[in-house]
Enzyme design. Sequence first.
Site, PDB file in Angstrom:
ATOM      1  N   CYS A   1       0.852  -1.200   0.000  1.00 39.50           N
ATOM      2  CA  CYS A   1       0.000   0.000   0.000  1.00 39.50           C
ATOM      3  C   CYS A   1       0.886   1.247   0.000  1.00 39.50           C
ATOM      4  CB  CYS A   1      -0.924   0.004   1.212  1.00 39.50           C
ATOM      5  SG  CYS A   1      -0.025  -0.038   2.785  1.00 39.50           S
TER       6      CYS A   1
ATOM      7  N   ASP B   1      -2.232  27.093 -32.775  1.00 36.17           N
ATOM      8  CA  ASP B   1      -1.378  27.801 -33.717  1.00 36.17           C
ATOM      9  C   ASP B   1      -1.982  27.558 -35.103  1.00 36.17           C
ATOM     10  OD1 ASP B   1       0.941  29.148 -34.681  1.00 36.17           O
ATOM     11  OD2 ASP B   1       1.775  27.214 -35.252  1.00 36.17           O
TER      12      ASP B   1
ATOM     13  N   ASP C   1       6.490  27.432 -31.046  1.00 33.92           N
ATOM     14  CA  ASP C   1       5.414  27.550 -30.065  1.00 33.92           C
ATOM     15  C   ASP C   1       5.872  27.245 -28.647  1.00 33.92           C
ATOM     16  OD1 ASP C   1       3.606  27.868 -32.250  1.00 33.92           O
ATOM     17  OD2 ASP C   1       3.697  25.715 -32.549  1.00 33.92           O
TER      18      ASP C   1
END
Length: 932
Positions: free
Chosen positions: A83, A600, A809
């Site tokens: 866990c 773009d 970009d």
Amino acid sequence: MGMTCSACAGSVEKAIKRLPGIREAVIDVLNNKAQVLFYPSFVNAETIRETIEDVGFEAKLIEDEIYDRSTQVCRIRINGMTCTSCTSTIESALQAIRGVQMVQVALATEEAEIHYDPKIVSYNQLVKTIEDTGYEAMLISSGEDISKIDLKIDGVRTDHSMRAIKESLQALPGVQDVNMSLKHNKISVSYKPEMTGPRTFINEIESTGSRSFKASIYPKVGGRETHRKEEIKQYYRSFLWSLVFTVPIFLTSMVFLYIPGIKHAFDTEIVNMMSVGMLLRWVLSTPVQFIIGRRFYSGSYKALRHGSANMDVLIALGTNGAYFYSVYSVLRAATSKDFKGTDFFETSAMLISFILLGKYLEVLAKGKTSEAIAKLMDLAPGTATLLTLDDEGNVMSEEEIDSQLIQKNDVIKVIPGAKVASDGFVIWGQSHVNESMITGEARPVAKRKGDTVIGGTLNVNGVLRIKATWVGSESALSQIVRLVESAQLAKAPVQKFADRISKYFVPLVIIFSFSTWLAWFLAGKFHWYPDSWIPFSMDDFELALQFGISVMVIACPCALGLATPTAVMVGTGVGATQGVLIKGGQALESAHKVNCIVFDKTGTLTVGKPVVIDKRLLTSIAVQDFNELIAATEVNSEHPLAKAIVEHAKKFREDGENLAWPEAQDFISITGHGVKAIVRNKEIIIGNKSLMLDHNIAIPLDAEDILAEAEGKAQTGILVSIDREVAGVLAISDPLKPGAKEAISVLGTMKIRSIMVTGDNFRTANSIANEVGIKTVVAEAKPEQKAEKVKDLQASGYTVAMVGDGINDSPALVAADVGMAIGAGTDIAIEAADIVLMKSNLEDVITAIDLSRRTFFHIRLNYFWALGYNVIGIPIAAGILFPSTRFRLPPWIAGAAMAASSVSVVCCSLLLKYYRRPKKLDKLEMHGIKIE
């Protein structure tokens, strides 16, 4: 240079931190400095400098302040975690070591990724630390093996022979390091792939000494799948052995009681009140408790030793409570003539059996969550046909080799129906290649001379000869596998919720379990409930004990810990098979919230291959001279429009092969505006209207009319000035991508706003936007202005995704909540992007967002199961329904329910494997075919 405020510093910091291998980045706006701590095996100082410049700022290295603090990244497989409490324990132990810089431990993959300084700490120490914490650890990769190969050598009998081989390998150009192990007949070679490769090493080894040595690639052992299969076998064997003992216990305590003759035999008393049945159940349950259930003791001991508590602690306490109370009952019965107690040996044995069954089903299901990586790794073909060519390109010989032996610049033959063995480009032949397994592109892609191919794709109909470019760990397939593995290690922010709960979960359950026992025990002692409530063959203490044990074993921290990572694993794996590479839980979590996408224009909404479709001359200059001047200027630029102008000029060259243009001097590229240079002693300026006005060049009315006409047709108008006089106008068209309009429409139905941001002029941008159905347009924007627009939208409350082709970009991709690089092809390592779309199709943007939404739906569903189960299950186990309905959960049923909760969470995540793109996109595909 160029930073003005904290927003600038923020965009620089974000851009740097998006690079692989960045440990820390601190930006000082006042002194115009950045201090970056990085791992040289992943990134270098020059790449960092270029990244800052891509964001729109000037950057140069301060040579005196480059410190060499080397870092490596190793990956270690860890067995025994149950866990999130286990992962926290390991992370804390590793982070306490001097020289460890960052640690990520993933429960679902059972792996750790550790960034460390090899000068201070070794990976062996890291492995030992994990083992000291109480878990099994095995090194997967040490961070030194980016280009490293292990070779098995047969025929070596002495140290002298091994040293001779090592010396001959070290003498080869491009070999960086050689390590040998005589015990395993193994040699590990680190090398530069652009200079040498494994085939060279094998030839060198086999020609060393008396030529009696044979070398081959060392077989890989202990992969993730091998470990998973072994773990499944272990749990299966343990479960079967527990059944051998538990079934007889169950029969003697639950079934034979109702068969008169057999009941009498088992009730026969041996010593005082101790019966045959009691003794038999004690004998049968002991191996289950201490031999088959040994893993729970060792797990809880290791956890408690480091001050934490996990699922093993709850199971050990619950089963020990039942077992040792039963031992007490048996011994008391053996020493007393009137004691009438009951044993619960069936509780502890059945509890362990059901938990082992649950763990078996859980690891079986968890194995399926990582199937995507296994499938990707299986794409690489086992063999390849290597060609040897003469100087004229004729084939001299063919040889079948192991595909791992392919080296850079090898020529490989690919026949129809065979897989492409390596990344490369076609040097001969033409065919169609099915790339669906890598990019998700459904239709085979035509390939001819000069086209790139991806390793692992399928050649459909023609014979191809390809030249290998990227091999081994540099191949697109290897990068995808690494990217998906890293994504599965990276935690989603939502997982912090489970981590916080797990810290207090087990201690609280233990307290609540003890309180439950005490409350029922006191209620029985003081007769706060009628004696008729106590079941036959029990007393008030035993009833209270059953409630306490049920509470302890029904609580499940595992389900909470698995809720997020299993869904992220399956989601990122499914994305990879569809050509959508999601870089981890953070990207997945951000993408599902996106409600605004900034596109773009060039290469994103349009095809990205502009063509000059009209040219008007406004002076008496000869067409040939005009073409040469503009081509000589633009050939120095990487911009798509510049390439279109050069290609246009090539068509008018009489000497088609001789493509040398006149020399351009003093070339300057003005980002977002155009270029200028001196060619044949003439000043050439090529660009948009604002560039001409900036240089005080008058624009004639004829040129204004031509620009207006071009821009009205969604074309880009480019002005050409020669010696400060406008000499001509070029109209360049970049057609829309098939299905762009429909993709924008689908995003609208998903309640996502679409915006277009472009460096192009307003009229052209508006015309394109109207065509695709985008209402908001930002035109004539420089790269840094695109990023500013993204920030403005974020300030307005939008979660913004930026979609670009990654060329100019980067600032906007970094500034956005989610950066999507479209049309990446084999260049999947685009650093600025959170999500990499391998194809140029806009529908993949929809797939990425839809997949992230679906994944997060499953994560929420998992948390609902895990939390809802504990919230409902614990009170029922504590006996909340018992006063009104007499219904109680026996501990063995509580244990079965606990095991089922983990399995249900993993199975819920596995449903993502059946993810299909939205049906609207299938119509888009059909539309695309019609257009073609």
